[in-house]
Scaffold this motif. Structure first.
Motif, short mmCIF file in Angstrom:
data_model
loop_
_atom_site.label_atom_id
_atom_site.label_comp_id
_atom_site.label_asym_id
_atom_site.label_seq_id
_atom_site.Cartn_x
_atom_site.Cartn_y
_atom_site.Cartn_z
N LEU A 1 -2.20 2.22 -9.98
CA LEU A 1 -1.01 3.07 -10.11
C LEU A 1 -1.36 4.55 -10.25
O LEU A 1 -2.42 4.98 -9.82
CB LEU A 1 -0.19 2.55 -11.30
N GLY A 2 -0.46 5.29 -10.83
CA GLY A 2 -0.59 6.74 -10.87
C GLY A 2 -1.63 7.23 -11.87
O GLY A 2 -2.27 6.45 -12.57
N PHE B 1 -0.94 -4.40 -5.55
CA PHE B 1 -0.03 -3.27 -5.32
C PHE B 1 -0.72 -1.96 -5.63
O PHE B 1 -1.35 -1.83 -6.67
CB PHE B 1 1.22 -3.41 -6.21
N PHE C 1 1.45 5.65 0.67
CA PHE C 1 1.37 6.47 1.89
C PHE C 1 0.09 7.30 1.97
O PHE C 1 -0.32 7.70 3.05
CB PHE C 1 2.57 7.44 1.95
N THR D 1 0.82 -1.22 0.00
CA THR D 1 0.00 0.00 0.00
C THR D 1 0.85 1.27 0.00
O THR D 1 1.98 1.27 0.49
CB THR D 1 -0.93 0.00 1.23
N GLU E 1 2.92 12.76 -13.63
CA GLU E 1 2.13 12.92 -12.41
C GLU E 1 2.91 13.83 -11.44
O GLU E 1 4.07 13.59 -11.15
CB GLU E 1 1.91 11.55 -11.76
N CYS F 1 -4.32 9.90 -6.19
CA CYS F 1 -4.10 9.35 -7.53
C CYS F 1 -5.19 9.78 -8.50
O CYS F 1 -4.95 9.91 -9.69
CB CYS F 1 -4.05 7.83 -7.45
N GLY G 1 0.51 2.03 -5.86
CA GLY G 1 1.66 2.92 -5.76
C GLY G 1 2.00 3.50 -7.11
O GLY G 1 1.15 3.56 -8.01
N SER G 2 3.25 3.89 -7.27
CA SER G 2 3.64 4.59 -8.48
C SER G 2 3.75 3.63 -9.67
O SER G 2 3.98 2.42 -9.51
CB SER G 2 4.98 5.28 -8.24
N LYS H 1 -6.83 1.96 1.82
CA LYS H 1 -6.26 0.84 1.06
C LYS H 1 -6.08 -0.40 1.93
O LYS H 1 -6.34 -1.52 1.49
CB LYS H 1 -4.92 1.27 0.45
N SER I 1 3.51 1.27 3.19
CA SER I 1 4.48 2.29 2.82
C SER I 1 5.42 2.57 3.99
O SER I 1 4.97 2.64 5.15
CB SER I 1 3.75 3.58 2.43
N GLU I 2 6.69 2.78 3.71
CA GLU I 2 7.64 3.11 4.78
C GLU I 2 7.31 4.47 5.40
O GLU I 2 7.84 4.83 6.43
CB GLU I 2 9.09 3.10 4.26
N ASP J 1 10.88 -7.03 -3.44
CA ASP J 1 11.06 -8.13 -4.41
C ASP J 1 10.98 -9.49 -3.74
O ASP J 1 10.53 -10.47 -4.33
CB ASP J 1 12.41 -7.99 -5.12
P1 NAD Z 1 5.47 4.26 -4.16
O1 NAD Z 1 5.36 3.57 -5.47
O2 NAD Z 1 6.68 5.07 -3.87
O3 NAD Z 1 5.33 3.23 -2.97
C1 NAD Z 1 4.23 2.37 -2.85
C2 NAD Z 1 4.60 1.13 -2.07
O4 NAD Z 1 5.54 0.38 -2.83
C3 NAD Z 1 5.28 1.38 -0.73
O5 NAD Z 1 4.71 0.50 0.22
C4 NAD Z 1 6.72 1.01 -0.97
O6 NAD Z 1 7.35 0.56 0.18
C5 NAD Z 1 6.54 -0.11 -1.94
N1 NAD Z 1 7.70 -0.50 -2.77
C6 NAD Z 1 8.78 0.22 -3.12
N2 NAD Z 1 9.61 -0.54 -3.88
C7 NAD Z 1 9.04 -1.75 -4.00
C8 NAD Z 1 9.39 -2.97 -4.66
N3 NAD Z 1 10.52 -3.10 -5.37
N4 NAD Z 1 8.55 -4.02 -4.55
C9 NAD Z 1 7.40 -3.93 -3.86
N5 NAD Z 1 7.02 -2.82 -3.21
C10 NAD Z 1 7.82 -1.74 -3.29
O7 NAD Z 1 4.14 5.17 -4.04
P2 NAD Z 1 3.78 6.24 -2.94
O8 NAD Z 1 4.65 7.44 -3.10
O9 NAD Z 1 3.66 5.59 -1.61
O10 NAD Z 1 2.29 6.61 -3.41
C11 NAD Z 1 2.04 7.52 -4.43
C12 NAD Z 1 1.74 6.81 -5.73
O11 NAD Z 1 0.69 5.87 -5.55
C13 NAD Z 1 1.24 7.79 -6.79
O12 NAD Z 1 1.81 7.45 -8.02
C14 NAD Z 1 -0.26 7.56 -6.78
O13 NAD Z 1 -0.90 7.93 -7.99
C15 NAD Z 1 -0.34 6.09 -6.51
N6 NAD Z 1 -1.64 5.73 -5.95
C16 NAD Z 1 -2.50 5.04 -6.74
C17 NAD Z 1 -3.76 4.71 -6.26
C18 NAD Z 1 -4.75 3.95 -7.10
O14 NAD Z 1 -5.70 3.40 -6.55
N7 NAD Z 1 -4.55 3.89 -8.42
C19 NAD Z 1 -4.11 5.08 -4.95
C20 NAD Z 1 -3.19 5.77 -4.17
C21 NAD Z 1 -1.94 6.08 -4.68
#
Ligand code: NAD
Length: 479
Positions: free
Chosen positions: A255-256, A230, A155, A153, A382, A288, A232-233, A161, A181-182, A217
């Motif tokens: 994702l984003g 997942f 941050f 998840t 983004e 997002c 995140g970005s 989430k 998220s860290e 990983d």
């Molecule tokens: P991020 O991608 O930096 O981190 C997300 C998660 O991925 C964290 O828990 C992190 O620890 C983990 N992570 C990092 N490297 C990894 C790896 N190699 N393998 C597995 N996990 C790993 O994203 P963020 O900055 O926490 O959140 C912002 C991003 O999330 C934005 O791009 C936003 O658009 C997206 N987002 C999408 C949605 C959606 O539903 N589409 C919702 C919220 C946020």
């Protein structure tokens, strides 16, 4: 471990027990408002991930056969405990990730609905009877849980989430290893405490805190992980997608985005402009599904920009605990640099800052840009801050074409009184979600939430998660 210790130095939650990192390492979690220390958390290693996956695998053997009424009861209990611990969860959303009170309350209420909706899912994990060409054969399908689900998840909406994805996975009989998220580990640790108090058996829900880049990983590529979800970005999503493809691990990726809103000349600006502001400024633009591109028909362009700027200038940037505050601090120095770069680059290349553009501490003012062109980073990437671009369009058709001119495809919106154009837009936009006369920021527990292209793969929500996190099995009986 007593409460104070748990809050000062968060531990993993594995096999129903709190545990330090295998190597004893910790990391700092900062309050983004002023970068002061919020807490320490266990810095997980591969060994911790392996331990958590083993616990979830062992837990699955009994949990998969748990009765729907028991899973339903435990999930409803989670919601009850969340209500009794609302203050703690809301405080955590404010101090750990910088949520203004109104966003924290919104997130809390939304998360409650997610857990309650998941409780309703337990009795709906269904297959069907199937006609058979073989005489005397009774043929059916049953839905079975997959096993160990890895939940990762971001941050920005950690409680929504976590509540949705963990609750849906548990509702259909899977066990979970969660890597939060860290920047938001405390929220998930609180959630683990609540799940344990609700009576879920050891191993059903496990949390490993740590740096995703170091241990992600190990989790997504683990042979005993049966599903990955997942959020995140897009860059990390792509990386995870490659790992999952190699191992044939099914996954959903949220994702984003670079979500567009099209505003036609017949739109009711009295209603549209406040909704436009809500579409981008909530949580300081760290959503997002926020609108980062507005396409406005020329006859109302100037008026729209003028009114939008007036509202933007008044968006609350005060105390996070004041109910009027909307703008949040940007979560980290890395993200702040990105927001700053997008604005500086746009200005250097000729964009106009209609309002905003300055910083107050770690908070960026609500920022409206016009005159944005293709060569500016903000045009396509983004930003994830309270920054949006407003472009004039000469027709609905141009608005649709420009709205679709992106690699992302998450949310979208159109404001108009013309029902034909509105529906044409909804059916033609290459995005996972479209809102007619409503903001791009909208989510509910049971809807198919997700995006296309760079915005992700698959959908989440009760029904979508039930389908994604279970598999059909065909069974026949020869009578
Ligand atoms: P991020 O991608 O930096 O981190 C997300 C998660 O991925 C964290 O828990 C992190 O620890 C983990 N992570 C990092 N490297 C990894 C790896 N190699 N393998 C597995 N996990 C790993 O994203 P963020 O900055 O926490 O959140 C912002 C991003 O999330 C934005 O791009 C936003 O658009 C997206 N987002 C999408 C949605 C959606 O539903 N589409 C919702 C919220 C946020």
């Amino acid at each position: 471990m007593n409460e104070t210790t748990r809050i000062r130095t968060l531990q993993h939650f594995i096999a129903g027990d709190w545990a330090e990192a295998a190597e004893g390492a910790t990391f700092e979690v900062l309050n983004p408002l002023d970068d002061s220390l919020y807490c320490h958390a266990a810095r997980g290693s591969a060994a911790d991930v392996q331990k958590a996956v083993a616990a979830a695998k062992a837990g699955f053997s009994g949990y998969r056969d748990s009765l729907p009424k028991d899973r339903e009861r435990m999930l409803l209990r989670v919601a009850e405990i969340m209500e009794t611990r609302k203050g703690e969860l809301v405080d955590c959303l404010i101090d750990e990730i910088g949520s203004p009170l109104q966003k924290a309350m919104f997130e809390f209420e939304k998360a409650l609905t997610m857990v309650r909706a998941a409780a309703g899912l337990c009795r709906n994990v269904r297959g069907e009877t199937i006609p058979s060409d073989r005489p005397g054969t009774f043929s059916m399908s049953v839905r079975e849980p997959l096993g160990v689900v890895a939940v990762i998840t971001p941050f920005n909406v950690p409680l929504i989430k976590t509540s949705r994805l963990v609750a849906n996975a548990l509702a259909v009989g899977n066990t979970v290893v969660h890597l939060p998220s860290e920047m938001a580990p405390h929220l998930s640790v609180l959630f683990a405490d609540i799940v344990a108090e609700a009576g879920f058996p050891a191993g059903a829900y496990n949390v490993v805190t740590g740096m995703g880049a170091e241990i992600g990983d190990e989790l997504t590529g683990h042979a005993d992980v049966d599903f990955v979800t997942f959020t995140g970005s897009s860059v990390i999503g792509q990386h995870i997608n490659e790992i999952c493809a190699k191992n044939k691990t099914p996954n959903t990726l949220e994702l984003g985005g670079k979500s567009p809103t099209v505003i036609l000349a017949d739109a009711d600006l009295d209603k549209t402009v406040p909704l436009a502001a809500r579409s981008i400024f909530m949580f300081g633009g760290q959503a997002c599904i926020g609108t980062s591109r507005f396409y406005v028909e020329r006859p109302v362009f100037d008026e729209f920009v003028k009114r939008f700027a007036m509202i933007a200038g008044k968006v609350g940037m005060g105390d996070l605990r004041s109910p009027d505050t909307v703008i949040a601090p940007i979560i980290s120095e890395r993200q702040r640099a990105r927001v700053r770069d997008h604005i500086t680059d746009a200005v250097a290349k000729g964009a106009t800052v209609v309002t905003g553009g300055e910083w107050e501490g770690n908070r960026c003012q609500p920022t409206l840009l016009t005159g944005v062109s293709e060569d500016m980073t903000v045009c396509r990437a983004e930003t994830f801050g309270p920054v949006t671009s407003i472009y004039p369009i000469d027709s609905y058709e141009e608005g649709l074409e420009k709205a679709n001119d992106t690699d992302f495809g998450l949310s979208s919106a159109i404001f108009t009184k013309d029902i034909d154009k509105a529906f044409h837009f909804a059916r033609s936009i290459d995005a996972g979600m479209c809102h007619i006369n409503g903001p791009t920021i909208h989510d509910e527990a049971h809807v198919p939430f997700g995006g296309n292209g760079e915005s992700g793969v698959g959908r989440e929500g009760t029904d979508a998660d039930m389908e994604a996190m279970t598999e059909l099995k065909w069974i026949t009986v020869q009578l």
